[in-house]
Design a protein around this motif. Structure first.
Motif, PDB file in Angstrom:
ATOM      1  N   LYS A  73       2.052 -20.360  -5.422  1.00  0.00           N
ATOM      2  CA  LYS A  73       1.939 -19.424  -4.297  1.00  0.00           C
ATOM      3  C   LYS A  73       2.502 -18.057  -4.668  1.00  0.00           C
ATOM      4  N   ILE A  74       3.645 -18.071  -5.348  1.00  0.00           N
ATOM      5  CA  ILE A  74       4.270 -16.799  -5.704  1.00  0.00           C
ATOM      6  C   ILE A  74       3.361 -16.008  -6.647  1.00  0.00           C
ATOM      7  N   ALA A  75       2.753 -16.699  -7.610  1.00  0.00           N
ATOM      8  CA  ALA A  75       1.868 -16.021  -8.562  1.00  0.00           C
ATOM      9  C   ALA A  75       0.722 -15.335  -7.835  1.00  0.00           C
ATOM     10  N   LEU A  76       0.127 -16.060  -6.896  1.00  0.00           N
ATOM     11  CA  LEU A  76      -1.019 -15.514  -6.188  1.00  0.00           C
ATOM     12  C   LEU A  76      -0.608 -14.361  -5.272  1.00  0.00           C
ATOM     13  N   PHE A  77       0.536 -14.531  -4.598  1.00  0.00           N
ATOM     14  CA  PHE A  77       1.022 -13.478  -3.716  1.00  0.00           C
ATOM     15  C   PHE A  77       1.303 -12.211  -4.515  1.00  0.00           C
ATOM     16  N   THR A  78       1.897 -12.381  -5.677  1.00  0.00           N
ATOM     17  CA  THR A  78       2.239 -11.238  -6.509  1.00  0.00           C
ATOM     18  C   THR A  78       0.978 -10.511  -6.974  1.00  0.00           C
ATOM     19  N   LEU A  79       0.007 -11.290  -7.396  1.00  0.00           N
ATOM     20  CA  LEU A  79      -1.258 -10.707  -7.842  1.00  0.00           C
ATOM     21  C   LEU A  79      -1.893  -9.887  -6.716  1.00  0.00           C
ATOM     22  N   SER A  80      -1.943 -10.490  -5.538  1.00  0.00           N
ATOM     23  CA  SER A  80      -2.544  -9.816  -4.392  1.00  0.00           C
ATOM     24  C   SER A  80      -1.752  -8.553  -4.043  1.00  0.00           C
ATOM     25  N   ALA A  81      -0.425  -8.628  -4.144  1.00  0.00           N
ATOM     26  CA  ALA A  81       0.418  -7.470  -3.812  1.00  0.00           C
ATOM     27  C   ALA A  81       0.212  -6.330  -4.812  1.00  0.00           C
ATOM     28  N   ILE A  82       0.030  -6.664  -6.082  1.00  0.00           N
ATOM     29  CA  ILE A  82      -0.176  -5.615  -7.084  1.00  0.00           C
ATOM     30  C   ILE A  82      -1.467  -4.853  -6.782  1.00  0.00           C
ATOM     31  N   ILE A  83      -2.504  -5.578  -6.420  1.00  0.00           N
ATOM     32  CA  ILE A  83      -3.773  -4.911  -6.096  1.00  0.00           C
ATOM     33  C   ILE A  83      -3.589  -3.972  -4.902  1.00  0.00           C
ATOM     34  N   MET A  84      -2.895  -4.459  -3.870  1.00  0.00           N
ATOM     35  CA  MET A  84      -2.654  -3.622  -2.683  1.00  0.00           C
ATOM     36  C   MET A  84      -1.861  -2.365  -3.060  1.00  0.00           C
ATOM     37  N   THR A  85      -0.868  -2.542  -3.918  1.00  0.00           N
ATOM     38  CA  THR A  85      -0.062  -1.398  -4.361  1.00  0.00           C
ATOM     39  C   THR A  85      -0.950  -0.374  -5.062  1.00  0.00           C
ATOM     40  N   LEU A  86      -1.860  -0.877  -5.903  1.00  0.00           N
ATOM     41  CA  LEU A  86      -2.736   0.041  -6.631  1.00  0.00           C
ATOM     42  C   LEU A  86      -3.689   0.778  -5.694  1.00  0.00           C
TER      43      LEU A  86
ATOM     44  N   ALA B 263       3.803   2.031 -10.466  1.00  0.00           N
ATOM     45  CA  ALA B 263       3.554   1.590  -9.090  1.00  0.00           C
ATOM     46  C   ALA B 263       3.284   0.091  -9.080  1.00  0.00           C
ATOM     47  N   ALA B 264       2.409  -0.364  -9.982  1.00  0.00           N
ATOM     48  CA  ALA B 264       2.079  -1.793 -10.047  1.00  0.00           C
ATOM     49  C   ALA B 264       3.336  -2.608 -10.334  1.00  0.00           C
ATOM     50  N   ALA B 265       4.190  -2.090 -11.216  1.00  0.00           N
ATOM     51  CA  ALA B 265       5.411  -2.822 -11.571  1.00  0.00           C
ATOM     52  C   ALA B 265       6.351  -2.930 -10.383  1.00  0.00           C
ATOM     53  N   ILE B 266       6.464  -1.845  -9.588  1.00  0.00           N
ATOM     54  CA  ILE B 266       7.329  -1.904  -8.408  1.00  0.00           C
ATOM     55  C   ILE B 266       6.766  -2.914  -7.403  1.00  0.00           C
ATOM     56  N   GLY B 267       5.439  -2.854  -7.187  1.00  0.00           N
ATOM     57  CA  GLY B 267       4.796  -3.815  -6.290  1.00  0.00           C
ATOM     58  C   GLY B 267       5.083  -5.238  -6.730  1.00  0.00           C
ATOM     59  N   LEU B 268       5.005  -5.459  -8.041  1.00  0.00           N
ATOM     60  CA  LEU B 268       5.260  -6.791  -8.597  1.00  0.00           C
ATOM     61  C   LEU B 268       6.680  -7.251  -8.281  1.00  0.00           C
ATOM     62  N   CYS B 269       7.656  -6.367  -8.497  1.00  0.00           N
ATOM     63  CA  CYS B 269       9.050  -6.753  -8.276  1.00  0.00           C
ATOM     64  C   CYS B 269       9.302  -7.098  -6.808  1.00  0.00           C
ATOM     65  N   VAL B 270       8.803  -6.236  -5.908  1.00  0.00           N
ATOM     66  CA  VAL B 270       9.017  -6.496  -4.485  1.00  0.00           C
ATOM     67  C   VAL B 270       8.362  -7.812  -4.080  1.00  0.00           C
TER      68      VAL B 270
ATOM     69  N   PHE C 115       0.840  -1.193   0.000  1.00  0.00           N
ATOM     70  CA  PHE C 115       0.000   0.000   0.000  1.00  0.00           C
ATOM     71  C   PHE C 115       0.884   1.255   0.000  1.00  0.00           C
ATOM     72  N   GLY C 116       1.878   1.269   0.871  1.00  0.00           N
ATOM     73  CA  GLY C 116       2.758   2.428   0.990  1.00  0.00           C
ATOM     74  C   GLY C 116       3.631   2.619  -0.244  1.00  0.00           C
ATOM     75  N   ILE C 117       4.090   1.506  -0.817  1.00  0.00           N
ATOM     76  CA  ILE C 117       4.884   1.605  -2.044  1.00  0.00           C
ATOM     77  C   ILE C 117       4.057   2.306  -3.123  1.00  0.00           C
ATOM     78  N   GLY C 118       2.787   1.903  -3.242  1.00  0.00           N
ATOM     79  CA  GLY C 118       1.906   2.523  -4.235  1.00  0.00           C
ATOM     80  C   GLY C 118       1.761   4.016  -3.990  1.00  0.00           C
ATOM     81  N   ALA C 119       1.465   4.358  -2.738  1.00  0.00           N
ATOM     82  CA  ALA C 119       1.247   5.764  -2.408  1.00  0.00           C
ATOM     83  C   ALA C 119       2.516   6.578  -2.665  1.00  0.00           C
ATOM     84  N   TYR C 120       3.659   6.032  -2.265  1.00  0.00           N
ATOM     85  CA  TYR C 120       4.885   6.793  -2.417  1.00  0.00           C
ATOM     86  C   TYR C 120       5.305   6.949  -3.865  1.00  0.00           C
ATOM     87  N   THR C 121       5.029   5.928  -4.655  1.00  0.00           N
ATOM     88  CA  THR C 121       5.351   6.034  -6.082  1.00  0.00           C
ATOM     89  C   THR C 121       4.596   7.205  -6.702  1.00  0.00           C
TER      90      THR C 121
END
Lengths: 242, 319, 290
Positions: free
Chosen positions: B196-209, B86-93, B63-69
């Protein structure tokens, strides 16, 4: 005949215990080979190393000439090894058909949707579970759960099928059905490596046997000869008296 | 038939919600924005954690990564591109964290996620003070409250749709098989770690957005604001309260709890975090499977695959 | 510069080792993951500060009051919060997740209480704040005392666990909780005792740290995190491992702070954690399973 599976000098140690010691054997294309030995002799450990559930401490395992040693189970599955488990492992939250669809969906030429459902039904019928796809797998009898497990293994279109005591725990009638099912697979040309304590089944199904004791190979040859080998008999009886 | 009806109802509700800004005042609109944000966060959290049993405490990191981006890039790039970055950074992390921890037992992931927000916050703080020279940024974007609301509403709908859709794909089946038996899963060819990684990444991208879309509401942004641990905490409690393994559970949990928290933070600003903690403990003790699970237990068949009943297994080789 | 940093690193590392010992006992023996561990540390630091500033009780004497209080607190938390979860969880993995969730709530409660009482400011107090000459460098006396205390308490604990019958009991439970009842050990009592002992260690660590560091009501999370990393690095339940790993962490932190940037200490800690996870997930001294 060329060797489909080659096991070369494979050793597995758990801490100080050597479960499998410098074991080598081949399984030829189209052959049904039994891996025999008393309890604790390392058979299941060997099966686990072939399927990737365990990593060997040393040695090589090749499938059709290509090394599969130390690969994770899903990679080995993709190369054409399917298995059943010593204690039947079903997927309790899925119904019978989905149990098989699960294997179809993740094999290397994956099936999905209607095609997968139909193929699952065909495989289930083949294993003797015609039109029972919608039942919850938890409610099935033991033999029927084993049938599901076999159908699931076959769904992967394996080049090598590993059956780990697939006939254990069946009553005499079920045992005959079970032996016939495997005989049918053998006739279709399937290569099978099985671990089995039911000698009746071994005699009926396997032309060749490898016998293990305390992790090492003590015999390898034609079934009738091997089962008459005094050392093999001693290994089993010694176990029984211990 | 049932699915079609469900879609019709969902679409009607969505349309009604989309027209809401025309009828409510700015305060209520602010509430709606916060609420939609948490519905999305809780649903995204459950998309991964509710289905794998890996409890993530890192919501606010993304969430914070998205906001800060958004805060850093909003003046140099067009807005849609900023969201994309922002989504791309969330994905990488998420990939980095997932690769390092999701191949191991669940507890390593929990620990790592527990400190992740703190790590990102300190890194951002360090970067801003030592490289950039200042701490804190202003966001000037020509976005009205209703624009933010509509974006969040669309993201919330998308998250629910995605969750629904995944359940009927091979990924969804893989998750069910993994939840049932990891040994079988790997032996039928499922790559457990990558699932697991795919799902975690997907969920993280949404949170970043969610963070990125909400950022313009603040106008002034600094690490301590956007990386507040309360966000992770609220998301977790809402998803658990509603029922993390159900499609509608997290959304249903988010609505009453968000309103309750709003009231608590206004009425007891000093004792807010104590009350939150107590409420959370009560939920963990009394509703281990969430409200939806509780209702199902009472009135329907018992359904398997649940968060607290079936947690990440300790990996054991099959002997 | 080098010597100063080295000594500062040893002091910090000693404190980390002490803190991690408590957590490794709670996790290794009681099988519960306590995310509110750092809050116990900070609460004890505040207690030491109050005793010293308001009543003039020195932290050493304060330790005699605060450590037992930490023990009682741990005893109560286990009885009230953990016990029902242990009863409900069908295996250790479930218990782990349940305890993580429950203590995550507890974290916010304790932190909230501290925020109400002390506010959000950084706190420190002056105790033995004068320099002492040691192998050519000046070191603050309070730091030396902190190191001494950490070594004494940690060493004492180690002897207690390895040389006494009662320590053997605890270690037996750590190795095999299911088999413990077979040899007449009450695994529940042992777990509760271990959890309480962990609380006492957290409290002692809090007092030790408060003598030379500033802290706020919200620093708990970082301490929990560092203690967890040390536990994993040293191998769960391994006291000697915790000591060694604590020193490594303390040294790397001070060196990064001194030679690179103080703002990057957490990043350094995380990189160490990542490397451990990737190379030796069972810890530096743990046996790799599988």
């Amino acid at each position: 005949m060329s060797a489909l599976l080659e096991v070369r000098n494979v050793t597995k140690r758990f801490g100080g215990l050597t479960a499998v010691n410098d074991l080598s054997f081949d399984v030829s294309e189209g052959e049904v080979l039994a891996l025999l030995g008393p309890n604790g002799s390392g058979k299941t450990t060997m099966m686990n190393m072939i399927s990737g559930a365990l990593k060997s401490s040393s040695g090589d395992i090749n499938l059709a000439g290509a090394p599969i040693t130390g690969l994770p189970p899903h990679r080995i599955a993709a190369k054409g090894v399917a298995r059943t488990f010593q204690l039947v492992k079903i997927l309790p939250s899925l119904d019978v058909r989905e149990n098989v669809v699960a294997a179809l969906a993740f094999r290397h030429d994956a099936l999905w949707g209607k095609t997968a459902q139909d193929e699952a039904d065909r495989l289930l019928a083949h294993a003797g579970l015609e039109s029972r796809g919608s039942e919850m797998v938890e409610n099935l009898t033991y033999i029927d759960q084993k049938r599901v497990e076999l159908a699931r293994a076959l769904a992967a279109q394996p080049r090598l099928l590993l059956l780990d005591e697939w006939l254990a725990g069946l009553n005499p009638t079920e045992l005959h059905i079970g032996i016939e099912l495997i005989a049918m697979l053998r006739k279709s040309g399937m290569t099978i490596l099985l671990v089995e304590h039911v000698m009746e089944a071994v005699r009926a199904l396997c032309s060749r046997c490898v016998v293990m004791n305390a992790g090492s190979k003590i015999a390898d040859g034609e079934t009738h000869a091997v089962l008459a080998d005094p050392e093999v008999i001693r290994a089993y009886l010694g176990e029984a008296h211990a | 038939m049932k699915t079609a009806l469900g879609f019709l109802v969902a679409l009607t509700v969505l349309t009604a919600l989309a027209f809401a800004p025309l009828f409510v005042g700015p305060y209520q609109l602010g509430l709606l924005i916060g609420l939609t944000g948490y519905v999305t966060l809780a649903s995204a959290w459950a998309l991964f954690s509710g289905r794998t049993g890996y409890v993530s405490l890192a919501t606010v990191a993304f969430f914070g990564i998205g906001a800060y981006t958004v805060a850093v890039l909003s003046e140099t790039m067009p807005y849609p591109l900023v969201l994309l970055v922002a989504a791309a950074i969330g994905l990488c992390v998420a990939l980095l964290v997932g690769l390092a921890t999701l191949r191991l037992a669940g507890v390593y992931f929990v620990i790592f996620s527990f400190g992740l927000a703190e790590l990102v916050r300190q890194l951002v703080t360090w970067f801003e003070t030592s490289v950039n020279g200042t701490l804190g940024r202003y966001i000037f974007l020509p976005l009205e409250a209703e624009h933010i609301y509509w974006q969040l509403l669309a993201l919330a709908a998308l998250t629910l749709l995605l969750t629904w859709w995944i359940q009927r794909t091979r990924l969804g089946l893989a998750l069910k098989v993994i939840a049932d038996d990891e040994t079988v899963a790997s032996h039928i060819g499922i790559n457990i770690a990558w699932t697991k990684i795919a799902l975690f990444t997907l969920s993280a991208i949404i949170m970043t957005l969610v963070g990125a879309i909400q950022a313009p509401r603040w106008t002034y942004v600094e690490p301590a604001i956007v990386f507040s641990p309360t966000v992770s905490f609220l998301t977790l409690i809402m998803a658990l309260f509603g029922g993390a393994s159900r499609l509608w559970g997290p959304a249903l949990g988010a609505i009453p709890l968000f309103l309750l928290f709003e009231w608590l933070s206004a009425s007891f600003p000093n004792h807010y975090s104590i009350l939150l903690g107590l409420l959370f403990i009560i939920i963990v003790f009394l509703l281990p499977r969430g409200v939806v699970g509780f209702i199902e237990d009472k009135f329907q068949r018992k359904s398997p695959a649940d968060l607290v009943e079936k947690p990440a297994r300790v990996k054991e080789a099959d002997q | 510069m080098l010597m100063t940093t080295l000594i500062a690193g040893l002091v910090l590392g000693g404190s980390y080792a002490l803190l991690a010992m408590g957590l490794t006992i709670q996790y290794g023996i009681a099988r519960t993951m306590n995310l509110a561990y750092g809050e116990t540390i900070i609460a004890s630091a505040f207690a030491a500060y109050l005793l010293y500033n308001n009543l003039g009780i020195s932290p050493i004497l304060g330790l005699v009051i605060i450590a037992p209080a930490g023990f009682v607190f741990g005893w109560l938390v286990y009885g009230i919060l953990m016990r029902p979860l242990v009863a409900r969880s069908e295996n250790t993995a479930t218990l782990e997740i349940n305890s993580i969730l429950a203590t995550f709530g507890l974290l916010f409660v304790i932190q909230g209480v501290m925020l109400v009482i002390f506010g959000g400011n950084y706190i420190s107090y002056n105790y033995l704040n004068f320099g002492v000459e040691i192998i050519g460098v000046r070191v603050a006396a309070n730091r030396l005392l902190a190191l001494g205390l950490a070594l004494t308490i940690g060493g004492g604990l180690y002897l207690l666990l390895t040389r006494t019958r009662w320590g053997t009991t605890l270690r037996a439970v750590a190795v095999n909780p299911a088999a413990a009842p077979l040899v007449g050990i009450d695994a529940n009592r042992a777990a509760r005792f271990a959890f309480a002992l962990g609380g006492a260690l957290a409290s002692s660590g809090g007092v030790v740290v408060s003598m030379y560091q500033t802290f706020t009501a919200s620093s708990g999370v970082i301490f929990t995190m560092k203690a967890l990393i040390v536990v994993i690095m040293g191998g769960v339940g391994n006291l000697a491992g915790a000591l060694f790993a604590g020193l490594i962490l303390g040294l790397s932190e001070t060196f990064v702070a001194a030679y690179i940037s103080p703002g990057l200490t957490i990043a350094a800690v995380y990189i160490i954690f990542l490397v451990i996870l990737l190379c030796r997930p069972a810890g530096l001294f743990g046996k790799v399973q599988k």
